[in-house]
Scaffold this motif. Sequence first.
Motif, short mmCIF file in Angstrom:
data_model
loop_
_atom_site.label_atom_id
_atom_site.label_comp_id
_atom_site.label_asym_id
_atom_site.label_seq_id
_atom_site.Cartn_x
_atom_site.Cartn_y
_atom_site.Cartn_z
N ALA A 13 1.51 -12.90 -3.92
CA ALA A 13 0.09 -13.22 -4.16
C ALA A 13 -0.18 -13.77 -5.56
O ALA A 13 -1.23 -14.38 -5.78
CB ALA A 13 -0.76 -11.98 -3.93
N SER A 14 0.75 -13.59 -6.50
CA SER A 14 0.47 -14.10 -7.84
C SER A 14 1.10 -15.48 -8.05
O SER A 14 0.95 -16.09 -9.09
CB SER A 14 0.99 -13.11 -8.89
OG SER A 14 2.39 -12.99 -8.75
N ALA A 45 2.39 -8.46 -5.00
CA ALA A 45 3.35 -9.19 -5.84
C ALA A 45 3.84 -8.24 -6.93
O ALA A 45 3.36 -7.10 -7.03
CB ALA A 45 2.70 -10.42 -6.46
N ARG A 46 4.77 -8.73 -7.73
CA ARG A 46 5.36 -7.85 -8.75
C ARG A 46 4.44 -7.62 -9.94
O ARG A 46 4.39 -6.53 -10.50
CB ARG A 46 6.69 -8.43 -9.24
CG ARG A 46 7.80 -8.13 -8.26
CD ARG A 46 9.09 -8.72 -8.71
NE ARG A 46 9.02 -10.17 -8.76
CZ ARG A 46 10.06 -10.98 -8.61
NH1 ARG A 46 11.27 -10.48 -8.44
NH2 ARG A 46 9.94 -12.28 -8.66
N THR A 47 3.71 -8.68 -10.34
CA THR A 47 2.85 -8.58 -11.51
C THR A 47 1.85 -7.44 -11.37
O THR A 47 1.22 -7.29 -10.31
CB THR A 47 2.02 -9.88 -11.66
OG1 THR A 47 2.87 -10.98 -11.34
CG2 THR A 47 1.46 -10.05 -13.06
N LYS A 48 1.69 -6.67 -12.44
CA LYS A 48 0.66 -5.62 -12.40
C LYS A 48 -0.67 -6.26 -12.76
O LYS A 48 -0.77 -6.96 -13.77
CB LYS A 48 0.99 -4.53 -13.43
CG LYS A 48 2.17 -3.67 -13.03
CD LYS A 48 2.02 -2.26 -13.60
CE LYS A 48 2.88 -1.25 -12.86
NZ LYS A 48 4.32 -1.57 -12.85
N VAL A 83 -2.13 -4.94 -4.40
CA VAL A 83 -1.16 -3.86 -4.62
C VAL A 83 0.04 -4.49 -5.32
O VAL A 83 0.51 -5.54 -4.88
CB VAL A 83 -0.69 -3.26 -3.27
CG1 VAL A 83 0.41 -2.23 -3.48
CG2 VAL A 83 -1.86 -2.64 -2.51
N SER A 84 0.50 -3.88 -6.40
CA SER A 84 1.70 -4.46 -7.03
C SER A 84 2.92 -3.66 -6.66
O SER A 84 2.84 -2.43 -6.43
CB SER A 84 1.52 -4.54 -8.55
OG SER A 84 1.78 -3.29 -9.13
N GLY A 85 4.04 -4.34 -6.58
CA GLY A 85 5.29 -3.65 -6.24
C GLY A 85 6.46 -4.59 -6.29
O GLY A 85 6.29 -5.81 -6.32
#
Length: 479
Positions: A13-14, A45-48, A83-85
């Motif tokens: 998503a980022s 996505a990974r980005t917080k 949601v980040s992960g």
Amino acid sequence: TSTHLYTIVVLGASGDLAKKKTFPALFGLYKNNYLSHQTRIIGYARTKMDQATFEGHVSKYIKLKSDEDNAALKDFLKLCSYVSGQYDKDADFQNLEVRISEVEKTSGAEARLFYMALPPSVFIPVSESLKKNNYKEGKIIRLIVEKPFGMDLESSRKLARELGALFSEEEIYRIDHYLGKEMVKNLMILRFANAIFGSVWNRHSIDNVQITFKEKIGTEGRGGYFDEFGIIRDVMQNHLLQILTLVAMEPPVSLDAEDVRDEKVKVLRFISPIEKDDVLLGQYGKSEDGKELGYLDDKTVPKGSKTPTYAAATLFINNERWSGVPFVLKCGKALNQQKTEIRIQFKDVVGNLFKSLSRNEIVIRVQPGEAVYVKMMNKEPGLGMKTIISDLDLSYSSRFNDSVIPEAYESLILDALNGDHSNFVRDDELDAAWKIFTPILKTIDEGHIDPVTYPYGSRGPAGVTEFVAKYGYHRGSQE
Ligand code: BG6
């Protein structure tokens, strides 16, 4: 709205694709009431990032044309959360599952659409995690995947095997966004709903077919990524070949997705792998004025790279309809204009009644400025019997309200929500496409073909005119 109520999860998503295409398309569908207001969209996505930053992300490329659009965007953002992960941690996907369950409790959605806007390296790990943690029995599952679908026949098959072990072909929607473009979708109607075209659509009347993609920009910002693939994998093997397939296939039994895709696969299987002599490659250098840098000046591009940024290739379809008719595909970056078009050139008129004749052509302009026009001979008005080449012109901007033309991604996401596979690439179709290109790509990857340097902003490498002429293309008085 679609038949089922969905939770849509955008993975990656980022990233650029999500920002530039996926979210604007989802908003477009929402704004035009194609997306139920009960739909919930979750970015992953990974980005917080917090909700406000995420909303900024979602809105960044959404064009607002009116106060209503502004209001619609506000409401749309209420449907979105983030949601980040990591892409390979079960715990993170369980976390995502908690969010999905939460929103489904209120929305009551019975279907989940996972949109994978992801780099190829995390494609399989994410699919595995989704299957393990977010695949719920009893829910309808749809998975949209984006190219690259491998690098060649072998890697594409490996990917298909791995993905096929997790999700059924029914659940998979492989996007080629050109299949969502208005004029590409129009090909079926032009061909199969017009008796005047249908009866001449073959080797007896048509001399050659040109399918051209031109872009003004170079690989700015993504040269390193592009270098692994080159223009043939980036544009020709997918977008242009899809167009060719729709131009050349036999009429399907019905408009049902499998009937359409059966015909597409069949025509692809009649095409022989491309020969080295039927290819011309180019790579852009600096612009004439020196202002635009060349491909090799990009620091992320390996020194001395021979990766083509321009390619022309001729394909032959060895069936009753097309035997001997060259299909010339041309695509390139950093050229003089942006344009995608299909040009079907007819044979010469028999006899010598008139001098200076140009050939008939049907031109389908995919972008910019959707149009269909037919080049035909006409009597030049006035005394005398002079011939003049003229256009029978159906330009959408003057004939239709072209503001209703949807973005390709809107059209395709809606199809996926409705479970319609007709405009998505089937596994055997992908296989047939790779078979055509894999041998020539191997030759190119091994460095056996030197690309011809062309200036940034030019018409392409020297030799293009001779190349198309070799396959029978006659330049008319106008182009
Ligand atoms: C993408 C390619 O698939 O299509 C890009 O990766 C290219 O390199 C793009 O620019 C072109 O799409 P459109 O819709 O802008 O013609």
